[in-house]
Design a protein around this motif. Structure first.
Motif, PDB file in Angstrom:
ATOM      1  N   ALA A 321       0.803  -1.223   0.000  1.00  0.00           N
ATOM      2  CA  ALA A 321       0.000   0.000   0.000  1.00  0.00           C
ATOM      3  C   ALA A 321       0.837   1.275   0.000  1.00  0.00           C
ATOM      4  CB  ALA A 321      -0.944  -0.005   1.205  1.00  0.00           C
ATOM      5  N   THR A 322       1.830   1.360   0.875  1.00  0.00           N
ATOM      6  CA  THR A 322       2.604   2.598   0.984  1.00  0.00           C
ATOM      7  C   THR A 322       3.459   2.820  -0.250  1.00  0.00           C
ATOM      8  OG1 THR A 322       2.660   2.334   3.383  1.00  0.00           O
ATOM      9  CG2 THR A 322       4.213   3.889   2.426  1.00  0.00           C
ATOM     10  N   PHE A 323       4.058   1.737  -0.780  1.00  0.00           N
ATOM     11  CA  PHE A 323       4.857   1.886  -1.999  1.00  0.00           C
ATOM     12  C   PHE A 323       3.972   2.312  -3.157  1.00  0.00           C
ATOM     13  CE2 PHE A 323       6.937   0.687  -5.890  1.00  0.00           C
ATOM     14  CZ  PHE A 323       8.275   1.008  -5.658  1.00  0.00           C
ATOM     15  N   GLN A 324       2.826   1.670  -3.292  1.00  0.00           N
ATOM     16  CA  GLN A 324       1.894   2.021  -4.363  1.00  0.00           C
ATOM     17  C   GLN A 324       1.501   3.483  -4.276  1.00  0.00           C
ATOM     18  OE1 GLN A 324      -2.453   0.819  -4.610  1.00  0.00           O
ATOM     19  NE2 GLN A 324      -1.546  -0.739  -5.918  1.00  0.00           N
ATOM     20  N   PHE A 325       1.217   3.941  -3.070  1.00  0.00           N
ATOM     21  CA  PHE A 325       0.836   5.337  -2.882  1.00  0.00           C
ATOM     22  C   PHE A 325       1.982   6.279  -3.250  1.00  0.00           C
ATOM     23  CE2 PHE A 325       1.163   9.007  -0.050  1.00  0.00           C
ATOM     24  CZ  PHE A 325       0.038   9.724  -0.461  1.00  0.00           C
ATOM     25  N   GLY A 326       3.182   6.019  -2.729  1.00  0.00           N
ATOM     26  CA  GLY A 326       4.314   6.893  -3.014  1.00  0.00           C
ATOM     27  C   GLY A 326       4.639   6.947  -4.497  1.00  0.00           C
ATOM     28  N   HIS A 327       4.547   5.799  -5.155  1.00  0.00           N
ATOM     29  CA  HIS A 327       4.851   5.720  -6.582  1.00  0.00           C
ATOM     30  C   HIS A 327       3.775   6.380  -7.429  1.00  0.00           C
ATOM     31  CE1 HIS A 327       5.059   3.792 -10.568  1.00  0.00           C
ATOM     32  NE2 HIS A 327       6.351   3.601 -10.330  1.00  0.00           N
ATOM     33  N   ASP A 328       2.517   6.013  -7.193  1.00  0.00           N
ATOM     34  CA  ASP A 328       1.420   6.413  -8.074  1.00  0.00           C
ATOM     35  C   ASP A 328       0.893   7.812  -7.796  1.00  0.00           C
ATOM     36  OD1 ASP A 328       1.768   3.787  -8.772  1.00  0.00           O
ATOM     37  OD2 ASP A 328      -0.307   3.189  -8.498  1.00  0.00           O
ATOM     38  N   VAL A 329       1.119   8.340  -6.587  1.00  0.00           N
ATOM     39  CA  VAL A 329       0.543   9.636  -6.212  1.00  0.00           C
ATOM     40  C   VAL A 329       1.634  10.693  -6.014  1.00  0.00           C
ATOM     41  CG1 VAL A 329      -0.960  10.849  -4.594  1.00  0.00           C
ATOM     42  CG2 VAL A 329      -1.395   8.443  -5.128  1.00  0.00           C
ATOM     43  N   LEU A 330       2.547  10.436  -5.076  1.00  0.00           N
ATOM     44  CA  LEU A 330       3.613  11.415  -4.841  1.00  0.00           C
ATOM     45  C   LEU A 330       4.502  11.567  -6.076  1.00  0.00           C
ATOM     46  CD1 LEU A 330       4.814  10.602  -1.194  1.00  0.00           C
ATOM     47  CD2 LEU A 330       3.164  12.312  -1.963  1.00  0.00           C
ATOM     48  N   GLY A 331       4.764  10.466  -6.763  1.00  0.00           N
ATOM     49  CA  GLY A 331       5.624  10.511  -7.942  1.00  0.00           C
ATOM     50  C   GLY A 331       5.146  11.502  -8.987  1.00  0.00           C
ATOM     51  N   PRO A 332       3.905  11.379  -9.482  1.00  0.00           N
ATOM     52  CA  PRO A 332       3.417  12.336 -10.475  1.00  0.00           C
ATOM     53  C   PRO A 332       3.351  13.776  -9.973  1.00  0.00           C
ATOM     54  CG  PRO A 332       2.091  10.341 -10.515  1.00  0.00           C
ATOM     55  CD  PRO A 332       3.005  10.221  -9.335  1.00  0.00           C
ATOM     56  N   ILE A 333       2.992  13.962  -8.692  1.00  0.00           N
ATOM     57  CA  ILE A 333       2.927  15.330  -8.159  1.00  0.00           C
ATOM     58  C   ILE A 333       4.301  15.993  -8.217  1.00  0.00           C
ATOM     59  CG2 ILE A 333       2.552  16.707  -6.077  1.00  0.00           C
ATOM     60  CD1 ILE A 333       0.394  14.673  -5.267  1.00  0.00           C
ATOM     61  N   LEU A 334       5.319  15.303  -7.718  1.00  0.00           N
ATOM     62  CA  LEU A 334       6.659  15.905  -7.651  1.00  0.00           C
ATOM     63  C   LEU A 334       7.374  15.879  -8.992  1.00  0.00           C
ATOM     64  CD1 LEU A 334       7.800  14.807  -4.105  1.00  0.00           C
ATOM     65  CD2 LEU A 334       6.823  16.960  -4.874  1.00  0.00           C
ATOM     66  N   HIS A 335       6.977  14.986  -9.871  1.00  0.00           N
ATOM     67  CA  HIS A 335       7.499  15.035 -11.240  1.00  0.00           C
ATOM     68  C   HIS A 335       7.044  16.318 -11.922  1.00  0.00           C
ATOM     69  CE1 HIS A 335       7.349  13.248 -15.584  1.00  0.00           C
ATOM     70  NE2 HIS A 335       8.356  14.076 -15.431  1.00  0.00           N
TER      71      HIS A 335
END
Length: 860
Positions: A321-335
């Motif tokens: 869950a946490t990896f999925q969230f960091g990858h799929d949500v935080l990743g696009p925001i900070l990209h």
């Protein structure tokens, strides 16, 4: 995957009559072998019958994820001669959430997405007149767009749609590589697509989107509109006939289970279902499109749901869950944020003729800095992470009495006289650099006005100014130790959202170091016109103030995910070394945050790995849409597993205090919804209210999102409908009267009744036996009418002491009315007041009385 049968015979010879074929088919069916044979009838030209090897059926996969596509041919039978591919969402992807989102970008006069959809529906409806086909062409669609249209106009519209498709389409890298592998093994490659584009137009689109190198490797293209039938409706039959091969020699891959797996498998073709996304990723992407549509004020010029991160999310392998969230949500925001910062860096460089210094403000700037350097390592010499916060910048800004007054007017005003106000006074004292011994005397004032007057006494002003000068020297030393030079141009980079650090420290640093300062923030919503050089990736240039205000409501969620585990900086040494408080956020929250940051950086490291070609719509504006949609979805439409991540999170208010606020208190939110209904969300202040309301479903989340985003003027009575009448007796020492009070539904089957109580002089009897046999009682409290809906739950409640007549409590809060004349008696409050009061009575009627049921049926 179920293995298609290996060919044992070609039966009958090509020149043999069709009757022989029919006879064999009938024999096989009658013999019970229909499931064990694959066969195809093709007008007497060729018929193949293949025996199924049950063991080999288990050797190949029925489903593959994006990460498994590259090994698909390794698992395939040596008998495979043709690789068959679906086109859209397999080889060619669109940079949008739904195919119809492309229609927002049609450059056709007066044509909207809705009109284009309606035209296709009319064209498909007309198929009832032609029993020979179940598919339409794009030309037939545009013929239904207009009341009258000549072929030149239709052709022009078709061309415009092809241009829109070309703008947003790209080739999915794993499938492009699969084509290369297939050709290296000597296989033919074909496309079998359900599409209204005929073969010539689809080949053109593939060439434009995937490039001629990929397009030239495709031997044949079969389009449903050319044959008048879809894949599920029989398209694979003419495909086999045209190719003249046994079904078992074909391996087909596609994303639609019915069309790309079930349909080919029925004919003996090796079908593999490509699962683009797991369920949670699909939900997030869909809700991001919803959030983008609500957030954006102009959805006509560009599709609101541009999603350039779709391909990369499809390739994510970890499901935790946490990896999925960091990858799929935080990743696009900070990209998206990183790309914009790089663009702003270049603009400033061009403007001043030299490279500025990017100062990422810690603590919240920690992850943005890491992400930026991962994307743009060439900027490393011009990046520093500096310990500047609202607390430290304010502490360094008290150069004179006026600066102190400005701080006090902004922070310490208000009329509350409770303990919390005095607690805040202590926090303001720490901000003003008073010592622990001095704080109790100054923070003990009964009103904010008295507190401000005490602070502004001459002796206290001198202390603050002297201590601030020393603090400022340490802050400047800290900047210099991080490479900031006198007279330099620097850019503060932070999440935002008001640029408070820049507001207070810019005049100080301009005077002390002659710095030229700009501010670049993920989210910027200024509360006054500062005339400072500030911009946000998400700011008033693209979104109205109500949208920005809505995003700021729960931004603490992102702040805590982007920070580092170090404690707050309380000061600096002479050399500029940060002097920290102890880090109070530890344990699971720290671990979850660190794991999410690792996943975010994993996304950043693997940027564009899903793209074999770059969609033409990928630009800075697209990156902003991606970041804004992902952020707004997180802040207002969380998914279930995100709540599990945040339920143990606390927010550090970072004002030089140890104040920690819990992110999610689902029990309080549930109580609030039961006692106040949806209107509870309008005036409540929570760290992450949407996270608390997730358990209430979309019926609670969507009104909250829309109401905040559009600053809707909604009142309590707007949410009141479907009530029931409650008989009430009111009596004082002079008279008594009977009234009926409306009780309106709130949440979970509860009802709220607001009963007038005067200034507390009435005895109140609620005749519950007339409406309920059984009921649950949630709240019985007196409230000040004027402040009731503007307060937190029970913030101003005066305790009521009900007495029950002919009612038994069978479980905590669960009462049975033993007679029809049963009632709850509420005496006046013990505390005298001059305010107008009401009794807030919240209950759930679990079993209605016979009389109430009859009344309900009559109303219905």
């Amino acid at each position: 995957m179920k293995k298609a049968p290996k060919v044992q015979h070609t039966w009958p010879p090509v020149n043999q009559c069709e009757n022989w074929h029919k006879l064999c088919c009938v024999f096989l069916v009658l013999a019970g072998f229909a499931d064990a044979f694959g066969f195809i009838r093709s007008k007497g030209e060729i018929v193949t019958v293949s025996w199924v090897n049950e063991k080999e059926q288990e050797d190949m996969k029925e489903n593959v994820t994006a990460g498994e596509i590259d090994t698909l041919l390794d698992d395939a039978d040596d008998n495979i001669e043709i690789l068959s591919l679906d086109c859209f969402d397999t080889l060619i992807w669109r940079n949008v959430n739904r195919p119809i989102d492309i229609f927002h970008d049609l450059d056709i006069t007066d044509c909207t997405m809705e009109l284009r959809v309606l035209a296709e529906k009319r064209a498909r409806k007309a198929l009832v007149l032609d029993k020979a086909k179940n598919e339409v062409t794009i030309h037939e669609i545009y013929e239904k767009m207009f009341r009258e249209a000549d072929q030149a106009r239709v052709a022009n519209c078709v061309e415009k749609e092809l241009l829109a498709e070309t703008r947003h389409c790209f080739a999915f890298a794993p499938v492009s590589m699969l084509i290369d592998r297939a050709k290296s093994r000597g296989l033919k490659v074909i496309i079998v697509s359900d599409t209204y584009l005929p073969e010539t137009l689809l080949r053109r689109l593939i060439t434009d989107a995937a490039g001629p190198e990929i397009a030239d490797k495709i031997d044949r293209i079969f389009c449903s509109c050319d044959y008048g039938m879809s894949k599920a409706g029989g398209l694979f039959k003419p495909v086999l006939a045209d190719l003249g091969v046994s079904p078992g020699k074909i391996l087909h891959l596609g994303d639609n289970k019915k069309a790309d797996f079930d349909a080919p498998m029925k004919l003996g073709i090796n079908g593999v279902h490509f699962e683009q996304f797991d369920d949670e990723a699909s939900e997030r992407l869909r809700l991001e499109a919803v959030a983008a549509t609500i957030l954006d004020k102009d959805t006509r010029k560009i599709a609101p749901s541009l999603q350039p991160h779709r391909a990369q999310i499809s390739l994510r392998s970890k499901d935790e869950a946490t990896f999925q969230f960091g990858h799929d949500v935080l990743g696009p925001i900070l990209h998206g944020f990183s790309r914009w910062i790089a663009e702003e860096f270049e603009k400033i460089e061009i403007g001043i003729g030299k490279k500025p210094k990017l100062l990422f403000l810690l603590r919240d700037g920690y992850l943005p800095a890491k992400a930026f350097l991962e994307v743009y390592p060439e900027y490393a010499d011009h990046v520093a992470m500096v310990e500047l916060s609202r607390f430290t910048s304010s502490a360094a800004s008290f150069v004179d009495r006026k600066a102190i007054e400005t701080f006090l007017m902004a922070e310490a005003t208000g009329n509350k006289k409770d303990a919390y106000s005095q607690q805040r006074q202590a926090a303001y004292c720490r901000q003003l650099l008073f010592s622990k011994d001095e704080i109790p005397r100054i923070a003990g004032m009964k009103t904010p006005t008295a507190f401000i007057r005490e602070v502004l006494k001459t002796k206290n002003v001198k202390k603050i100014v002297t201590r601030s000068k020393k603090f400022r020297a340490g802050l400047i030393a800290h900047l210099k130790s991080n490479g900031v030079e006198q007279g330099e141009t620097v850019v503060f980079v932070d999440l935002g959202y008001n640029g408070s650090v820049q507001n207070v420290i810019e005049p100080v640093l301009r005077a002390e170091m002659d710095l030229d300062i700009s501010g670049r923030y993920l989210l910027l919503r200024e509360l006054m016109i500062t005339d400072l050089d500030k911009k946000g990736l998400i700011d008033v240039r693209h979104y109205d103030n109500s949208a920005l205000n809505a995003l700021c409501e729960s931004i603490a969620v992102l702040e805590q995910l982007c920070t580092q585990s170090n404690g707050s900086v309380l000061g600096y040494s002479v050399a500029g070394e940060p002097e920290r408080d102890t880090a109070d956020i530890k344990g699971k929250q720290s671990d979850e945050r660190d794991n999410a940051q690792v996943a975010c950086l994993t996304y950043i490291k693997q940027l564009s790995r899903g793209w074999a070609t770059t969609p033409k719509s990928w630009d800075g504006d697209c990156a902003r849409h991606m970041a804004a949609a992902s952020l707004s979805r997180l802040l207002f439409l969380p998914v279930e597993r995100e709540i599990g991540i945040f339920e143990n999170f606390h927010h550090d208010v970072n004002l030089g205090t140890k104040d920690m606020l819990k992110f999610i208190d689902a029990d309080t939110a549930q109580q609030g919804m039961r006692r106040r209904g949806v209107f509870y969300t309008k005036n409540i202040s929570r760290i992450y209210l949407p996270g608390e309301l997730k358990q209430q479903g979309m019926q609670a989340l969507l009104p909250l999102f829309a109401g905040n985003r559009f600053a809707l003027d909604l009142r309590q009575n707007d949410f009141q409908s479907g009530g029931i009448k409650i008989p009430v007796m009111l009596a004082d020492d002079k008279e008594h009267l009977q009234i009926e009070v409306d009780a309106h539904p709130t949440s979970d089957g509860y009802y709220q009744a607001l009963i007038p109580a005067g200034t507390g002089q009435f005895n109140i009897a609620i005749m519950l036996g007339q409406i309920c046999d059984w009921l649950q009682i949630e709240e019985v409290n007196f409230h000040d009418i004027d402040n009731f809906m503007a307060k937190k739950i029970d913030d101003d409640a005066i305790t009521a002491h009900p007495v029950y007549e002919a009612m038994t409590e069978n479980a905590p809060g669960l009462h049975r009315c033993t007679r029809q004349d049963a009632f709850m008696f509420v005496p006046p409050p013990a505390i005298a007041t001059s305010e107008t009061l009401m009794l807030n009575f919240v209950f759930r009627p679990t079993v209605l009385s016979k009389a109430a049921k009859t009344a309900t049926r009559k109303v219905a």
